[in-house]
Design a protein around this motif. Structure first.
Motif, PDB file in Angstrom:
ATOM      1  N   GLU A 412       0.840  -1.183   0.000  1.00 46.48           N
ATOM      2  CA  GLU A 412       0.000   0.000   0.000  1.00 46.48           C
ATOM      3  C   GLU A 412       0.879   1.238   0.000  1.00 46.48           C
ATOM      4  O   GLU A 412       1.989   1.230   0.562  1.00 46.48           O
ATOM      5  CB  GLU A 412      -0.911   0.015   1.237  1.00 46.48           C
ATOM      6  CG  GLU A 412      -1.906  -1.124   1.299  1.00 46.48           C
ATOM      7  CD  GLU A 412      -2.767  -1.054   2.547  1.00 46.48           C
ATOM      8  OE1 GLU A 412      -3.868  -0.473   2.466  1.00 46.48           O
ATOM      9  OE2 GLU A 412      -2.333  -1.557   3.605  1.00 46.48           O
ATOM     10  N   VAL A 413       0.376   2.287  -0.613  1.00 41.06           N
ATOM     11  CA  VAL A 413       1.116   3.550  -0.644  1.00 41.06           C
ATOM     12  C   VAL A 413       1.384   4.014   0.782  1.00 41.06           C
ATOM     13  O   VAL A 413       0.496   4.006   1.638  1.00 41.06           O
ATOM     14  CB  VAL A 413       0.329   4.617  -1.432  1.00 41.06           C
ATOM     15  CG1 VAL A 413       0.987   5.987  -1.289  1.00 41.06           C
ATOM     16  CG2 VAL A 413       0.242   4.222  -2.910  1.00 41.06           C
ATOM     17  N   GLY A 414       2.622   4.421   1.032  1.00 40.60           N
ATOM     18  CA  GLY A 414       3.021   4.888   2.342  1.00 40.60           C
ATOM     19  C   GLY A 414       3.663   3.836   3.216  1.00 40.60           C
ATOM     20  O   GLY A 414       4.303   4.170   4.220  1.00 40.60           O
ATOM     21  N   LYS A 415       3.501   2.564   2.848  1.00 43.62           N
ATOM     22  CA  LYS A 415       4.132   1.498   3.619  1.00 43.62           C
ATOM     23  C   LYS A 415       5.609   1.383   3.219  1.00 43.62           C
ATOM     24  O   LYS A 415       6.023   1.795   2.130  1.00 43.62           O
ATOM     25  CB  LYS A 415       3.435   0.160   3.362  1.00 43.62           C
ATOM     26  CG  LYS A 415       2.018   0.048   3.925  1.00 43.62           C
ATOM     27  CD  LYS A 415       2.031  -0.226   5.420  1.00 43.62           C
ATOM     28  CE  LYS A 415       0.629  -0.475   5.975  1.00 43.62           C
ATOM     29  NZ  LYS A 415       0.161  -1.846   5.761  1.00 43.62           N
ATOM     30  N   ASN A 416       6.403   0.776   4.114  1.00 43.44           N
ATOM     31  CA  ASN A 416       7.794   0.504   3.791  1.00 43.44           C
ATOM     32  C   ASN A 416       7.892  -0.379   2.552  1.00 43.44           C
ATOM     33  O   ASN A 416       7.067  -1.292   2.370  1.00 43.44           O
ATOM     34  CB  ASN A 416       8.489  -0.215   4.945  1.00 43.44           C
ATOM     35  CG  ASN A 416       8.647   0.651   6.183  1.00 43.44           C
ATOM     36  OD1 ASN A 416       8.142   1.780   6.220  1.00 43.44           O
ATOM     37  ND2 ASN A 416       9.340   0.151   7.178  1.00 43.44           N
ATOM     38  N   ALA A 417       8.895  -0.124   1.736  1.00 43.33           N
ATOM     39  CA  ALA A 417       9.081  -0.917   0.516  1.00 43.33           C
ATOM     40  C   ALA A 417       9.833  -2.202   0.853  1.00 43.33           C
ATOM     41  O   ALA A 417      10.972  -2.440   0.448  1.00 43.33           O
ATOM     42  CB  ALA A 417       9.828  -0.108  -0.539  1.00 43.33           C
ATOM     43  N   ASP A 418       9.164  -3.064   1.642  1.00 43.42           N
ATOM     44  CA  ASP A 418       9.634  -4.420   1.902  1.00 43.42           C
ATOM     45  C   ASP A 418       8.833  -5.327   0.982  1.00 43.42           C
ATOM     46  O   ASP A 418       7.634  -5.547   1.199  1.00 43.42           O
ATOM     47  CB  ASP A 418       9.364  -4.822   3.356  1.00 43.42           C
ATOM     48  CG  ASP A 418      10.280  -4.130   4.348  1.00 43.42           C
ATOM     49  OD1 ASP A 418      10.943  -3.147   3.977  1.00 43.42           O
ATOM     50  OD2 ASP A 418      10.329  -4.582   5.505  1.00 43.42           O
ATOM     51  N   LEU A 419       9.473  -5.833  -0.053  1.00 43.91           N
ATOM     52  CA  LEU A 419       8.711  -6.617  -1.026  1.00 43.91           C
ATOM     53  C   LEU A 419       9.599  -7.633  -1.731  1.00 43.91           C
ATOM     54  O   LEU A 419      10.823  -7.567  -1.691  1.00 43.91           O
ATOM     55  CB  LEU A 419       8.006  -5.708  -2.026  1.00 43.91           C
ATOM     56  CG  LEU A 419       8.794  -4.567  -2.657  1.00 43.91           C
ATOM     57  CD1 LEU A 419       9.418  -5.017  -3.946  1.00 43.91           C
ATOM     58  CD2 LEU A 419       7.881  -3.380  -2.892  1.00 43.91           C
ATOM     59  N   VAL A 420       8.918  -8.596  -2.360  1.00 44.54           N
ATOM     60  CA  VAL A 420       9.588  -9.712  -3.015  1.00 44.54           C
ATOM     61  C   VAL A 420       9.078  -9.822  -4.446  1.00 44.54           C
ATOM     62  O   VAL A 420       7.861  -9.783  -4.683  1.00 44.54           O
ATOM     63  CB  VAL A 420       9.314 -11.039  -2.277  1.00 44.54           C
ATOM     64  CG1 VAL A 420      10.105 -12.179  -2.916  1.00 44.54           C
ATOM     65  CG2 VAL A 420       9.640 -10.917  -0.796  1.00 44.54           C
ATOM     66  N   LEU A 421       9.992  -9.958  -5.395  1.00 43.69           N
ATOM     67  CA  LEU A 421       9.664 -10.267  -6.786  1.00 43.69           C
ATOM     68  C   LEU A 421       9.931 -11.746  -6.993  1.00 43.69           C
ATOM     69  O   LEU A 421      11.080 -12.206  -6.930  1.00 43.69           O
ATOM     70  CB  LEU A 421      10.512  -9.425  -7.736  1.00 43.69           C
ATOM     71  CG  LEU A 421      10.320  -9.686  -9.240  1.00 43.69           C
ATOM     72  CD1 LEU A 421       8.884  -9.404  -9.673  1.00 43.69           C
ATOM     73  CD2 LEU A 421      11.310  -8.858 -10.050  1.00 43.69           C
ATOM     74  N   TRP A 422       8.845 -12.511  -7.210  1.00 48.07           N
ATOM     75  CA  TRP A 422       8.931 -13.963  -7.334  1.00 48.07           C
ATOM     76  C   TRP A 422       9.059 -14.381  -8.793  1.00 48.07           C
ATOM     77  O   TRP A 422       8.499 -13.732  -9.681  1.00 48.07           O
ATOM     78  CB  TRP A 422       7.697 -14.621  -6.732  1.00 48.07           C
ATOM     79  CG  TRP A 422       7.492 -14.343  -5.274  1.00 48.07           C
ATOM     80  CD1 TRP A 422       6.884 -13.255  -4.719  1.00 48.07           C
ATOM     81  CD2 TRP A 422       7.914 -15.162  -4.179  1.00 48.07           C
ATOM     82  NE1 TRP A 422       6.887 -13.345  -3.344  1.00 48.07           N
ATOM     83  CE2 TRP A 422       7.512 -14.500  -2.988  1.00 48.07           C
ATOM     84  CE3 TRP A 422       8.569 -16.386  -4.086  1.00 48.07           C
ATOM     85  CZ2 TRP A 422       7.751 -15.033  -1.724  1.00 48.07           C
ATOM     86  CZ3 TRP A 422       8.812 -16.925  -2.821  1.00 48.07           C
ATOM     87  CH2 TRP A 422       8.416 -16.252  -1.671  1.00 48.07           C
ATOM     88  N   SER A 423       9.715 -15.502  -9.030  1.00 49.18           N
ATOM     89  CA  SER A 423       9.872 -16.018 -10.392  1.00 49.18           C
ATOM     90  C   SER A 423       8.542 -16.464 -10.973  1.00 49.18           C
ATOM     91  O   SER A 423       8.361 -16.499 -12.194  1.00 49.18           O
ATOM     92  CB  SER A 423      10.859 -17.186 -10.395  1.00 49.18           C
ATOM     93  OG  SER A 423      10.368 -18.263  -9.595  1.00 49.18           O
ATOM     94  N   GLY A 424       7.616 -16.832 -10.124  1.00 48.54           N
ATOM     95  CA  GLY A 424       6.278 -17.264 -10.539  1.00 48.54           C
ATOM     96  C   GLY A 424       5.335 -17.170  -9.354  1.00 48.54           C
ATOM     97  O   GLY A 424       5.623 -16.467  -8.365  1.00 48.54           O
TER      98      GLY A 424
END
Length: 468
Positions: A412-424
């Protein structure tokens, strides 16, 4: 003149009393500052033990055309832009700044960073040998110990969970005592000191335990009723300590009461500043401990392991208590004998907050698979478990249990950019994290050995990028 002398005497007494805390005051000072009082209330005089974590610099980044699993109610193909450590745009049509790094997410998936609410990484460290097993003290109650004082930041396990998409962990003491001590929330990042890993401003937590583990054979407590006596006796003392300190903090004249590190922790629990995490397997004991919390006016934030949570899921929903569970771990001792694969799904369907935790070095490396197993266990029994709901079991719900859901756990906008890009699809056993960001900084890249760190402990044992 008399008023002036009295003020000076009070200031002198306060200075003498505060000197034991490293807070000696200059002559003529009236009372401790607001910041000093806050530090004293939380048991951290002089601002000790605060997080010194700092995210490295990073460019604005846009992931375009990926399937976005937000854990906030939606899953759709779109784009996400993060800058200065924060998610700044998310949607189906997002434009990037001219200097942004642009990644093609076609055919891939983005989720929030996974959160493990129950870990002992770096504490009963990998490799686990007696000299590195630092998570369990001995004594009926030991609330004054802090798990962060046992963390080995170079533990190789932190690298492994990062590669599995986990960006936040709660490190907890063991379960050999009724009140084992304080837990802490960390980020699995390179660090020299535990403070460099601490999630900034995350609430401290405390680990309690019930059941077989704290029952000691020939040493008290040996029964469930002995366990409950131990909790109640401790919190009676904690309430008295809280009242004494709160009275002085409201009118800080003269020296403060003597400090007691164990009672300090319990006082903070009773004030609502430390979140209670309770190791507990069986339904009857969880229900009993909800009554202990009711007696002393605090809330249980989460029951951990909770293999019989499905039996009291209505009580959990009513009390606002989450359950941190395994997907299918059961039967390894008597209090775990009544576990069922549908436990997580049933708790979730009741309206209570369901969480999947690891409590295991290996399981922590594929929390996404644990969520998938529990989702399908529920679906096979006819429960309508959405993918978004299942993802929340390892993102938004543990974030709430740790008191950090205002910053992480959803896209969500405003949240920390803790994220994962998965292969699938992350619910597939064939998918792995391609890249992992914490606070917008790239921390893992499956195809770039520069982002596949090796701990100091492994230098000379493991080649950069893996292998031997």
């Amino acid at each position: 003149m008399r008023d002036t002398i009295e003020r000076l005497l009070l200031a002198t007494v306060a200075a003498i009393g505060l000197a034991g805390f490293g807070l000696a005051r200059p002559a003529g000072a009236q009372q401790p500052t607001a910041a000093e009082l806050a530090d004293l209330r939380h048991g951290v005089p002089n601002g000790a033990w605060r997080s010194t974590y700092a995210a490295p610099g990073h460019p604005a980044t846009l992931i375009r055309g990926a399937a976005l699993m937000t854990a906030a109610g939606e899953e759709y193909v779109g784009s996400i832009l993060f800058e200065d450590g924060i998610i700044v745009q998310i949607g189906r049509d997002v434009e990037a700044p001219a200097d942004a790094v642009i990644l093609d997410g076609t055919g891939r998936f983005v989720t929030p960073g996974l959160i493990d609410s129950h870990s002992h990484l770096g504490v009963s460290a990998t490799p686990e040998v007696p000299t590195s097993f630092d998570n369990n003290e001995t004594g009926m109650t030991t609330p004054g110990v802090w798990i962060e004082h046992s963390i080995w930041p170079q533990g190789p396990g932190f690298v492994r969970v990062l590669a599995g998409g986990t960006t936040t962990l709660q490190l907890l003491p063991g379960s050999g005592d009724l009140i084992e001590g304080r837990g802490v929330t960390v980020k699995p990042v390179p660090a020299r000191t535990p403070q460099e890993m601490l999630f900034p401003d995350a609430p401290r937590t405390v680990k309690l335990a019930c059941g077989e583990n704290p029952k000691r054979g020939d040493e008290f407590p040996t029964t469930k009723m002995g366990n409950v006596f131990g909790y109640r006796e401790a919190f009676i003392a904690g309430a008295k300590y809280r009242d004494e300190w709160d009275a002085w903090l409201a009118d800080p004249r003269g020296g403060p009461p003597d400090r007691d590190l164990g009672l300090e922790t319990l006082a903070e629990v009773l004030r609502g500043n430390i979140l209670v995490q309770w190791h507990c397997y069986t339904a009857d004991e969880m229900a009993t401990n909800l009554q202990v919390a009711r007696e002393f006016g605090f809330r249980v934030r989460s029951f951990h392991h909770a293999v019989e949570a499905y039996k009291i899921r209505d009580l959990l929903a009513e009390s606002g208590t989450s359950a941190s569970m395994w997907s299918e771990n059961w039967g390894f001792k008597m209090e775990a004998i009544d576990g069922i694969p549908e436990n997580v799904a049933l708790v979730s369907a009741s309206g209570a907050r369901a969480i999947i935790h690891s409590d295991d070095d290996m399981r922590a490396q594929y929390m996404n698979h644990e969520a998938a197993k529990s989702m399908w266990a529920g679906r096979r029994r006819g429960m309508e478990i959405s993918r978004d709901e299942a993802l929340r079991w390892v993102t938004a719900n543990p974030a709430w249990a740790l008191g950090i859901d205002d910053r992480v756990g959803t896209l969500e906008v405003g949240k920390n950019a803790d994220l994962v890009l998965w292969s699938g699809d992350p619910f597939s056993v064939y998918s792995v994290p391609d890249q992992v960001w914490i606070d917008g900084a790239l921390r893992w890249d499956r195809k770039d050995s520069d982002y596949q760190r090796v701990s100091d402990f492994e230098l000379g044992l493991v080649k950069k990028g893996g292998g031997r």
